[in-house]
Write a protein that holds these residues in place. Structure first.
Motif, PDB file in Angstrom:
ATOM      1  N   LYS A  43       0.827  -1.218   0.040  1.00 54.38           N
ATOM      2  CA  LYS A  43       0.082   0.155  -0.075  1.00 54.38           C
ATOM      3  C   LYS A  43       0.920   1.221   0.093  1.00 54.38           C
ATOM      4  CE  LYS A  43      -4.203  -1.390   1.955  1.00 54.38           C
ATOM      5  NZ  LYS A  43      -5.520  -1.119   2.596  1.00 54.38           N
ATOM      6  N   ARG A  44       0.453   2.153  -0.811  1.00 50.89           N
ATOM      7  CA  ARG A  44       1.299   3.369  -0.744  1.00 50.89           C
ATOM      8  C   ARG A  44       0.283   4.579  -0.090  1.00 50.89           C
ATOM      9  NH1 ARG A  44       1.845   5.343  -6.384  1.00 50.89           N
ATOM     10  NH2 ARG A  44      -0.087   6.154  -5.992  1.00 50.89           N
ATOM     11  N   TRP A  45       0.648   5.127   1.109  1.00 53.83           N
ATOM     12  CA  TRP A  45       0.049   6.223   1.678  1.00 53.83           C
ATOM     13  C   TRP A  45       0.718   7.434   1.392  1.00 53.83           C
ATOM     14  CZ3 TRP A  45      -3.760   4.926   5.265  1.00 53.83           C
ATOM     15  CH2 TRP A  45      -4.040   3.539   5.437  1.00 53.83           C
ATOM     16  N   THR A  46      -0.038   8.405   0.861  1.00 55.02           N
ATOM     17  CA  THR A  46       0.659   9.525   0.489  1.00 55.02           C
ATOM     18  C   THR A  46      -0.013  10.815   1.389  1.00 55.02           C
ATOM     19  OG1 THR A  46       0.519   9.022  -1.847  1.00 55.02           O
ATOM     20  CG2 THR A  46       0.643  11.423  -1.476  1.00 55.02           C
ATOM     21  N   TYR A  47       0.994  11.490   1.756  1.00 52.13           N
ATOM     22  CA  TYR A  47       0.467  12.689   2.802  1.00 52.13           C
ATOM     23  C   TYR A  47       1.134  14.045   2.130  1.00 52.13           C
ATOM     24  CZ  TYR A  47      -0.471   9.024   6.154  1.00 52.13           C
ATOM     25  OH  TYR A  47      -0.932   7.771   6.917  1.00 52.13           O
ATOM     26  N   ASP A  48       0.529  15.071   2.727  1.00 51.78           N
ATOM     27  CA  ASP A  48       0.747  16.524   2.274  1.00 51.78           C
ATOM     28  C   ASP A  48       1.603  16.873   3.181  1.00 51.78           C
ATOM     29  OD1 ASP A  48       0.492  18.751   0.743  1.00 51.78           O
ATOM     30  OD2 ASP A  48      -1.261  19.505   1.933  1.00 51.78           O
ATOM     31  N   ILE A  49       3.045  17.432   2.702  1.00 47.84           N
ATOM     32  CA  ILE A  49       4.011  17.788   3.837  1.00 47.84           C
ATOM     33  C   ILE A  49       3.799  19.404   3.920  1.00 47.84           C
ATOM     34  CG2 ILE A  49       6.454  18.342   4.190  1.00 47.84           C
ATOM     35  CD1 ILE A  49       5.425  15.597   4.685  1.00 47.84           C
ATOM     36  N   LEU A  50       3.696  19.964   5.100  1.00 46.85           N
ATOM     37  CA  LEU A  50       3.484  21.424   5.341  1.00 46.85           C
ATOM     38  C   LEU A  50       4.591  22.238   5.891  1.00 46.85           C
ATOM     39  CD1 LEU A  50      -0.100  20.703   7.029  1.00 46.85           C
ATOM     40  CD2 LEU A  50       0.531  21.281   4.771  1.00 46.85           C
ATOM     41  N   ASN A  51       5.652  21.626   5.990  1.00 47.89           N
ATOM     42  CA  ASN A  51       6.842  22.317   6.538  1.00 47.89           C
ATOM     43  C   ASN A  51       8.077  22.370   5.864  1.00 47.89           C
ATOM     44  OD1 ASN A  51       7.384  19.702   7.593  1.00 47.89           O
ATOM     45  ND2 ASN A  51       8.309  20.734   9.413  1.00 47.89           N
ATOM     46  N   TYR A  52       8.255  22.146   4.349  1.00 45.96           N
ATOM     47  CA  TYR A  52       9.242  21.751   3.562  1.00 45.96           C
ATOM     48  C   TYR A  52       9.957  23.071   3.494  1.00 45.96           C
ATOM     49  CZ  TYR A  52      12.382  19.682   0.469  1.00 45.96           C
ATOM     50  OH  TYR A  52      13.358  18.949  -0.106  1.00 45.96           O
TER      51      TYR A  52
END
Length: 173
Positions: free
Chosen positions: A109-118
């Protein structure tokens, strides 16, 4: 009725008992003998990902701030044969202590998350994403990537960007 008899001696029974005890000890040693690294060890990375709490803890240990809910959850098949691009992707994963070779041909399974502090993209949603590949409740690989046209991809580690370097967001013009 069927009757079966075997001639044996006390020495044969004793040898059989010792072999069974040694086999049981080996199984116990393999199962419980390995100690996990101490949680206080800075080099120890937990790869547990059986539930949302463990997946969130995995991402947090690298210093990322992210949307708690995944943007996407999808099933992927690790290719049976790696092409050049997948070989490069696997090399990146090997550099972070993960190897996709043992999972060739398997579903993950591939879980994709939005990164907010790059760095350079702080607070911007939908630009930087983290992809986590999970097999049997363990993270087996993944990446952090930019969704921009000439984007980037790297491992899970938080990037070290010097203060004198201009941020990617300001140089995109």
């Amino acid at each position: 009725m069927f009757v079966y008899s075997v001639k044996t001696s006390k020495s044969k029974i004793a040898v059989l008992a010792l072999v069974l005890i040694a086999a049981a000890a080996a199984v116990l040693f393999i199962t419980f003998g390995r100690e996990a690294p101490a949680a206080t060890d800075d080099s120890y990375i937990s790869v547990k990902a059986e539930n949302a709490e463990q997946r969130n803890a995995f991402i947090s240990q690298f210093g990322w701030k992210f949307s708690a809910d995944p943007l996407e959850v999808s099933e992927v098949i690790i290719p049976q044969e790696f092409d050049d691009i997948y070989m490069q992707y696997n090399e990146m994963n090997k550099s972070q202590g993960m190897d996709l070779e043992p999972y060739k041909g398997l579903r993950a399974k591939r879980w994709t998350y939005d990164i907010l502090n790059y760095p350079g993209y702080e607070g911007q949603s939908g630009v930087i994403q983290l992809n986590m590949l999970v097999y049997n409740g363990q993270v087996i690989g993944g990446d952090v990537c930019s969704m921009e046209q000439d984007g980037f991809i790297h491992g899970f580690e938080f990037p070290e960007i010097s203060v004198t370097t201009s941020s990617p967001a300001t140089t995109a013009a």
